[in-house]
Each structure stands twice: as structure tokens, then as C-alpha cells.
Motif scaffolding. Structure first.
Motif, PDB file in Angstrom:
ATOM      1  N   GLU A  41      -1.359   6.869  -3.671  1.00  0.00           N
ATOM      2  CA  GLU A  41      -2.502   6.082  -3.223  1.00  0.00           C
ATOM      3  C   GLU A  41      -1.975   4.757  -2.677  1.00  0.00           C
ATOM      4  OE1 GLU A  41      -5.870   3.781  -5.581  1.00  0.00           O
ATOM      5  OE2 GLU A  41      -6.055   5.961  -5.794  1.00  0.00           O
ATOM      6  N   TRP A  42      -2.100   4.580  -1.365  1.00  0.00           N
ATOM      7  CA  TRP A  42      -1.605   3.361  -0.721  1.00  0.00           C
ATOM      8  C   TRP A  42      -2.700   2.319  -0.733  1.00  0.00           C
ATOM      9  CZ3 TRP A  42       3.323   2.641   0.939  1.00  0.00           C
ATOM     10  CH2 TRP A  42       4.136   3.779   1.003  1.00  0.00           C
ATOM     11  N   ARG A  43      -2.368   1.124  -1.208  1.00  0.00           N
ATOM     12  CA  ARG A  43      -3.353   0.048  -1.154  1.00  0.00           C
ATOM     13  C   ARG A  43      -2.663  -1.302  -1.090  1.00  0.00           C
ATOM     14  NH1 ARG A  43      -5.108  -2.325  -6.191  1.00  0.00           N
ATOM     15  NH2 ARG A  43      -4.001  -1.421  -7.929  1.00  0.00           N
ATOM     16  N   THR A  44      -3.372  -2.269  -0.556  1.00  0.00           N
ATOM     17  CA  THR A  44      -2.918  -3.651  -0.505  1.00  0.00           C
ATOM     18  C   THR A  44      -3.703  -4.400  -1.556  1.00  0.00           C
ATOM     19  OG1 THR A  44      -2.545  -3.440   1.848  1.00  0.00           O
ATOM     20  CG2 THR A  44      -2.664  -5.663   0.977  1.00  0.00           C
ATOM     21  N   ASP A  45      -3.006  -5.115  -2.426  1.00  0.00           N
ATOM     22  CA  ASP A  45      -3.681  -5.827  -3.511  1.00  0.00           C
ATOM     23  C   ASP A  45      -4.367  -7.094  -3.056  1.00  0.00           C
ATOM     24  OD1 ASP A  45      -3.151  -3.966  -5.460  1.00  0.00           O
ATOM     25  OD2 ASP A  45      -1.233  -4.859  -5.974  1.00  0.00           O
ATOM     26  N   SER A  47      -6.788  -9.668  -1.097  1.00  0.00           N
ATOM     27  CA  SER A  47      -8.148  -9.556  -0.578  1.00  0.00           C
ATOM     28  C   SER A  47      -8.644 -10.940  -0.223  1.00  0.00           C
ATOM     29  CB  SER A  47      -9.079  -8.925  -1.626  1.00  0.00           C
ATOM     30  OG  SER A  47      -9.141  -9.737  -2.771  1.00  0.00           O
ATOM     31  N   PRO A  59       1.219  -2.501   2.195  1.00  0.00           N
ATOM     32  CA  PRO A  59       0.584  -1.721   1.126  1.00  0.00           C
ATOM     33  C   PRO A  59       1.634  -1.149   0.183  1.00  0.00           C
ATOM     34  CG  PRO A  59       0.553  -0.512   3.195  1.00  0.00           C
ATOM     35  CD  PRO A  59       1.095  -1.879   3.495  1.00  0.00           C
ATOM     36  N   ARG A  78      -3.903   7.169 -12.297  1.00  0.00           N
ATOM     37  CA  ARG A  78      -3.117   6.461 -11.291  1.00  0.00           C
ATOM     38  C   ARG A  78      -2.149   5.541 -12.013  1.00  0.00           C
ATOM     39  NH1 ARG A  78      -5.924   2.140  -7.846  1.00  0.00           N
ATOM     40  NH2 ARG A  78      -5.247   0.877  -9.565  1.00  0.00           N
TER      41      ARG A  78
END
Length: 143
Positions: A41-45, A47, A59, A78
């Protein structure tokens, strides 16, 4: 000034020790199972405004792991630690640690998921507290 720095470092050190205690407690009760990384699961923390000011945020890949708990129930979680490049590949087999009384509280049996946060907080606390102590000792010798 020096005593404030020592206090600040002490807070970080205490948080690091508490997090280490949580990991030790988790390990004492943990059941083991084999799991498989089924996705990344690719995400950028980042915001909001902080994301705009740090436009080079990349990411991170968080492993999504499936395992079967001792009661035969399939579970998915996860991983709590993401990285870029990814630490795990899809399809990779990993050892999973989980609490028998709450199998949803599961972690990959690895250094980062168990010890990274205690090490970071404890290390920062030692460095800041050490600097504050050195400044206090030098100031005391001068007076």
C-alpha cells in the motif's frame, strides 16, 4: 537553558523506554504464524500545508500481510512501517507475531516494526540530554 535541554532529552528517553517496554511486553505474549505479503500500500504521510512545503515527499510502501491465526481464522493487517524502496515484495513469506487474545494486533517479526521507534526516541533523548548535561557541566566549571 541547560536544564531545560536535559528535561527535554529526558522526556524523549522516557518515551523511548516506554515504547521498548511495549515491544518487550508484546514479544512475551506473542504467538507466531507464517504470513504472506499480499500487497504493498503506497501512501504519503504528509498532508495539508506541510505536504505543500515539502514537495519532494516520496510515497512509502506499507506491506499488507495475510496470515491464519491459531483459531483458523484468516487475518489481514497493514505493517506499521513503510519504506521507499519497499522492504518487502508481494508474495514474500514473513513471520507474523500477534496476540492470541487480540489477533488484530499483529506485526511482522522484524527490527523496524518492533524496535525502530524505541531506538529513535531513546537515541534522540540520549543525544539531547547528553548535550544539555555537557553544557551544564561546562557552565558549572566556568563559574
Amino acid at each position: 537553558m541547560a536544564f531545560g535541554t536535559i528535561a527535554f532529552g529526558t522526556v524523549f528517553l522516557v518515551v523511548g523506554l516506554i515504547l521498548a517496554g511495549v515491544s518487550v511486553s508484546f514479544l512475551a505474549d506473542a504467538k507466531r504464524a507464517q504470513g504472506t505479503v499480499v500487497a504493498l500500500e503506497w501512501r504519503t504521510d504528509g498532508s495539508g500545508a506541510s505536504r505543500r512545503t515539502r514537495g519532494n515527499d516520496k510515497p512509502a510502501a506499507y506491506p499488507v500481510v495475510e496470515f491464519t491465526s491459531a483459531d483458523g481464522t484468516p487475518r489481514t493487517f497493514r505493517g506499521s512501517t513503510g519504506s521507499n524502496p519497499p522492504s518487502y515484495d508481494e508474495g514474500e513469506r514473513v513471520e507474523v507475531l500477534y496476540r492470541a487474545d487480540s489477533p488484530e494486533d499483529a506485526r511482522i517479526n522484524g527490527f523496524a516494526s518492533l524496535w525502530l521507534l524505541p531506538l529513535i526516541f531513546g537515541g534522540i533523548g540520549l543525544v539531547i540530554g547528553g548535550i544539555g548535561t555537557a553544557v551544564a557541566l561546562v557552565g558549572r566549571r566556568r563559574s
